[in-house]
Design a protein around this motif. Structure first.
Motif, mmCIF file in Angstrom:
data_model
loop_
_atom_site.group_PDB
_atom_site.id
_atom_site.type_symbol
_atom_site.label_atom_id
_atom_site.label_comp_id
_atom_site.label_asym_id
_atom_site.label_seq_id
_atom_site.Cartn_x
_atom_site.Cartn_y
_atom_site.Cartn_z
ATOM 1 N N LEU A 149 2.590 -4.338 -21.768
ATOM 2 C CA LEU A 149 1.897 -4.742 -20.506
ATOM 3 C C LEU A 149 2.148 -5.765 -19.975
ATOM 4 C CD1 LEU A 149 -1.024 -3.496 -19.305
ATOM 5 C CD2 LEU A 149 -2.024 -5.423 -20.812
ATOM 6 N N GLU A 150 2.237 -5.324 -18.800
ATOM 7 C CA GLU A 150 2.586 -6.698 -17.567
ATOM 8 C C GLU A 150 1.586 -6.570 -16.235
ATOM 9 O OE1 GLU A 150 6.551 -5.717 -16.409
ATOM 10 O OE2 GLU A 150 6.055 -4.460 -15.029
ATOM 11 N N GLN A 151 1.639 -8.007 -15.800
ATOM 12 C CA GLN A 151 0.703 -8.134 -14.620
ATOM 13 C C GLN A 151 1.884 -8.079 -13.453
ATOM 14 O OE1 GLN A 151 -0.766 -11.925 -13.854
ATOM 15 N NE2 GLN A 151 -2.831 -11.159 -13.219
ATOM 16 N N ARG A 152 1.335 -7.326 -12.305
ATOM 17 C CA ARG A 152 2.416 -7.068 -11.223
ATOM 18 C C ARG A 152 1.749 -7.368 -9.744
ATOM 19 N NH1 ARG A 152 4.326 -1.117 -12.631
ATOM 20 N NH2 ARG A 152 5.494 -1.246 -14.569
ATOM 21 N N CYS A 153 2.728 -7.737 -8.943
ATOM 22 C CA CYS A 153 2.112 -7.802 -7.440
ATOM 23 C C CYS A 153 3.143 -7.208 -6.836
ATOM 24 C CB CYS A 153 2.036 -9.447 -6.966
ATOM 25 S SG CYS A 153 2.017 -9.577 -5.385
ATOM 26 N N ASP A 154 2.658 -6.184 -6.003
ATOM 27 C CA ASP A 154 3.629 -5.259 -5.235
ATOM 28 C C ASP A 154 3.333 -5.434 -3.922
ATOM 29 O OD1 ASP A 154 5.274 -3.676 -7.133
ATOM 30 O OD2 ASP A 154 3.583 -2.846 -8.037
ATOM 31 N N LEU A 155 4.395 -5.550 -3.218
ATOM 32 C CA LEU A 155 4.263 -5.588 -1.708
ATOM 33 C C LEU A 155 5.232 -4.637 -1.041
ATOM 34 C CD1 LEU A 155 2.898 -7.040 0.572
ATOM 35 C CD2 LEU A 155 4.851 -8.638 0.644
ATOM 36 N N PHE A 156 4.869 -3.903 -0.060
ATOM 37 C CA PHE A 156 5.465 -2.780 0.559
ATOM 38 C C PHE A 156 5.914 -3.170 1.908
ATOM 39 C CE2 PHE A 156 5.902 1.055 3.274
ATOM 40 C CZ PHE A 156 6.970 1.438 2.834
ATOM 41 N N ILE A 157 7.273 -3.166 2.231
ATOM 42 C CA ILE A 157 7.710 -3.213 3.493
ATOM 43 C C ILE A 157 8.820 -2.225 3.960
ATOM 44 C CG2 ILE A 157 9.273 -5.047 5.183
ATOM 45 C CD1 ILE A 157 6.673 -6.253 4.117
ATOM 46 N N ARG A 187 13.230 -5.600 -7.006
ATOM 47 C CA ARG A 187 13.374 -5.014 -5.574
ATOM 48 C C ARG A 187 13.917 -3.765 -5.796
ATOM 49 N NH1 ARG A 187 17.588 -9.070 -3.106
ATOM 50 N NH2 ARG A 187 17.752 -9.367 -5.364
ATOM 51 N N HIS A 188 13.292 -2.915 -4.620
ATOM 52 C CA HIS A 188 13.535 -1.561 -4.590
ATOM 53 C C HIS A 188 14.176 -1.078 -3.282
ATOM 54 C CE1 HIS A 188 12.890 2.910 -4.765
ATOM 55 N NE2 HIS A 188 12.902 2.852 -5.963
ATOM 56 N N PRO A 189 15.145 -0.098 -3.319
ATOM 57 C CA PRO A 189 15.588 0.268 -2.059
ATOM 58 C C PRO A 189 14.493 0.878 -0.870
ATOM 59 C CG PRO A 189 16.989 0.915 -3.674
ATOM 60 C CD PRO A 189 15.961 0.454 -4.364
ATOM 61 N N ALA A 190 13.496 1.233 -1.419
ATOM 62 C CA ALA A 190 12.276 1.860 -0.687
ATOM 63 C C ALA A 190 11.594 0.732 0.091
ATOM 64 C CB ALA A 190 11.288 2.673 -1.421
ATOM 65 N N GLY A 191 11.838 -0.444 -0.298
ATOM 66 C CA GLY A 191 11.181 -1.603 0.602
ATOM 67 C C GLY A 191 10.262 -2.267 -0.281
ATOM 68 N N PHE A 192 9.906 -2.209 -1.761
ATOM 69 C CA PHE A 192 8.974 -2.653 -2.277
ATOM 70 C C PHE A 192 9.729 -4.205 -2.991
ATOM 71 C CE2 PHE A 192 7.405 1.549 -2.641
ATOM 72 C CZ PHE A 192 5.893 1.304 -2.368
ATOM 73 N N VAL A 193 8.681 -5.017 -2.964
ATOM 74 C CA VAL A 193 9.306 -6.139 -3.909
ATOM 75 C C VAL A 193 8.054 -6.298 -4.650
ATOM 76 C CG1 VAL A 193 8.068 -7.666 -2.055
ATOM 77 C CG2 VAL A 193 9.614 -8.624 -3.819
ATOM 78 N N CYS A 194 8.416 -6.694 -6.134
ATOM 79 C CA CYS A 194 7.658 -6.586 -7.114
ATOM 80 C C CYS A 194 7.738 -7.869 -7.855
ATOM 81 C CB CYS A 194 7.417 -5.331 -7.933
ATOM 82 S SG CYS A 194 6.746 -5.500 -9.253
ATOM 83 N N PHE A 195 6.866 -8.724 -8.136
ATOM 84 C CA PHE A 195 6.683 -9.832 -8.955
ATOM 85 C C PHE A 195 5.926 -9.387 -10.242
ATOM 86 C CE2 PHE A 195 7.602 -12.121 -5.141
ATOM 87 C CZ PHE A 195 8.620 -13.011 -5.565
ATOM 88 N N CYS A 196 6.421 -9.963 -11.324
ATOM 89 C CA CYS A 196 5.822 -9.303 -12.590
ATOM 90 C C CYS A 196 5.834 -10.303 -13.799
ATOM 91 C CB CYS A 196 6.282 -8.032 -13.204
ATOM 92 S SG CYS A 196 8.227 -7.960 -13.208
ATOM 93 N N VAL A 198 14.997 -4.481 2.512
ATOM 94 C CA VAL A 198 14.909 -5.500 3.771
ATOM 95 C C VAL A 198 15.021 -6.690 2.915
ATOM 96 C CG1 VAL A 198 13.589 -4.067 4.945
ATOM 97 C CG2 VAL A 198 12.277 -5.467 3.616
ATOM 98 N N TRP A 199 14.841 -7.001 1.681
ATOM 99 C CA TRP A 199 14.585 -8.293 0.940
ATOM 100 C C TRP A 199 15.812 -8.621 0.436
ATOM 101 C CZ3 TRP A 199 10.642 -10.780 2.630
ATOM 102 C CH2 TRP A 199 9.550 -10.044 3.002
ATOM 103 N N ASN A 200 16.690 -9.295 1.369
ATOM 104 C CA ASN A 200 17.972 -9.818 0.817
ATOM 105 C C ASN A 200 17.636 -11.457 0.282
ATOM 106 O OD1 ASN A 200 18.121 -11.961 3.129
ATOM 107 N ND2 ASN A 200 19.133 -10.320 4.396
#
Length: 296
Positions: free
Chosen positions: A77-85, A37-46, A3-5
Motif C-alpha cells: 500500500l502506498e500514498q500517491r499524489c498524481d498530477l496530469f499535464i 513520471r509517465h510519457p502521457a504527462g502524469f507526474v506521481c509522488f508516492c 513534459v516534466w524534464n
C-alpha cells in the motif's frame, strides 16, 4: 516525451523547498517521496503507507483534499499524489513553463501536510461559469444549481449516474457508484474487491467506501482542491477538468453495472464461487457480468 524534464522538476522542487536525494527520492520537511513520471504527462509522488489492522484504506479518501489517494503497487500500500499535464504542453513557452513549475511546486509543498488536510483557507476554485464552459466544450451535458455546483449525467447500458462538481471548501468531482443496506457480508467483500482493484488502476480517480452501521456506499472522486488557479494557463485547467471526467467515466464503466449484479440476490451463488476463487490465490479478474445474471 513527458513534459516534466529534469530541469523543470528541479525548479519546481526548489519552489517547494524539496531536495533530490541520492536514492532518487525527493525529500522535504517531513518524509521523502519517490517520483514517477509517465510519457502521457502524469507526474506521481508516492510513499509507503500503513493502516490500522482491520481498517479499510478506501474509507480514508473522503477526508483528503487534493489529488491524493491510496493504492496498491506490487502488493504494497502506498500514498500517491498524481498530477496530469497534457503532452500538448511539451512545446510551451517559458512563461507557461514557469506557471506549471509553480503549480507543481505548490503541490509538492503540500505533500507532507496532506494527512492533516491543511488546505489554504483562502484558496478559491475556478469560477463556476468557466467550469461550465470547459465541461460543455468536452461534449458534456451540464447544469448549474442554486449553490453554484455543477451536475452532469453519465449513462451506460443498465445504469445511470450523476456527477456532482462541488466547489464549497474545495473542488471535488463526486460520482455515486452504489448504495446498499443490509447486504450479505459475502456480497460486501466482493464489492470491495472490485472497488479496490478499480482504485489501484485508475490514475486520477479515487474510490471511496463509506459504512455506517448496516449501510454501505461507494463513490468515485477526483479532488483538485488546492491546485493553483491564478496565473495558470486556462488550457491546463480545461484539459485537467475534461481528463477528470474521463477518469470518473472509466470508474463508472468498470463498476456500476458489476455492483448492481453482485448485489442482486439471484447471483448469490456466483458471488460465493467467485470469492472462493479469489481466496485460492488467483489474480483478481473482473468477472463478465450481464444484467439479470452472471457468468465467470
Amino acid at each position: 516525451m513527458t513534459v516534466w524534464n529534469e530541469d523543470r522538476l528541479a525548479r519546481a522542487a526548489q519552489i517547494a523547498g524539496m531536495k533530490h536525494k541520492r536514492d532518487g527520492r525527493w525529500a522535504g520537511a517531513g518524509h521523502s517521496w519517490e517520483l514517477r513520471r509517465h510519457p502521457a504527462g502524469f507526474v506521481c509522488f508516492c510513499r509507503p503507507f500503513s493502516v490500522v489492522d482491520g481498517e479499510e484504506p478506501l474509507t480514508l479518501h473522503d477526508s483528503w483534499a487534493g489529488p491524493f489517494k491510496l493504492a496498491h503497487r506490487q502488493g504494497k500500500l502506498e500514498q500517491r499524489c498524481d498530477l496530469f499535464i497534457s503532452p500538448s504542453f511539451d512545446d510551451f513557452d517559458e512563461e507557461v513553463a514557469g506557471q506549471l513549475e509553480l503549480l507543481l511546486g505548490q503541490v509538492m509543498q503540500r505533500l507532507d501536510s496532506i494527512n492533516q488536510n491543511s488546505l489554504d483557507p483562502d484558496w478559491q476554485a475556478p469560477d463556476s461559469q468557466k467550469l461550465l464552459a470547459w465541461l460543455s466544450q468536452g461534449g458534456n451535458q451540464v447544469t448549474l444549481d442554486e449553490q453554484q455546483n455543477l451536475r452532469m449525467t453519465l449513462k451506460r447500458s443498465g445504469a445511470t449516474a450523476r456527477i456532482r462538481l462541488i466547489r464549497q471548501g474545495g473542488l471535488r468531482f463526486a460520482l455515486p457508484l452504489g448504495e446498499w443496506e443490509g447486504i450479505d457480508p459475502s456480497v460486501q467483500r466482493a464489492i470491495l474487491l472490485l472497488a479496490r482493484r478499480a482504485n489501484d488502476v485508475n490514475r486520477l480517480a479515487r474510490i471511496v467506501w463509506r459504512s455506517k452501521e448496516d449501510r454501505h456506499c461507494v463513490e468515485a472522486q477526483v479532488d483538485l482542491s488546492g491546485l493553483a488557479t491564478e496565473n495558470i494557463d486556462e488550457k491546463f485547467w480545461k484539459e485537467l477538468i475534461q481528463t477528470s471526467v474521463a477518469a470518473l467515466e472509466l470508474a463508472f464503466r468498470q463498476l456500476a453495472l458489476e455492483f448492481l449484479v453482485l448485489a442482486d440476490p439471484v447471483n448469490r451463488s456466483f458471488v460465493d464461487q467467485w470469492l472462493a476463487h479469489q481466496q485460492g490465490g488467483a489474480d483478481l479478474i473482473v468477472p463478465v457480468l450481464v444484467a439479470g445474471g452472471a457468468s465467470g
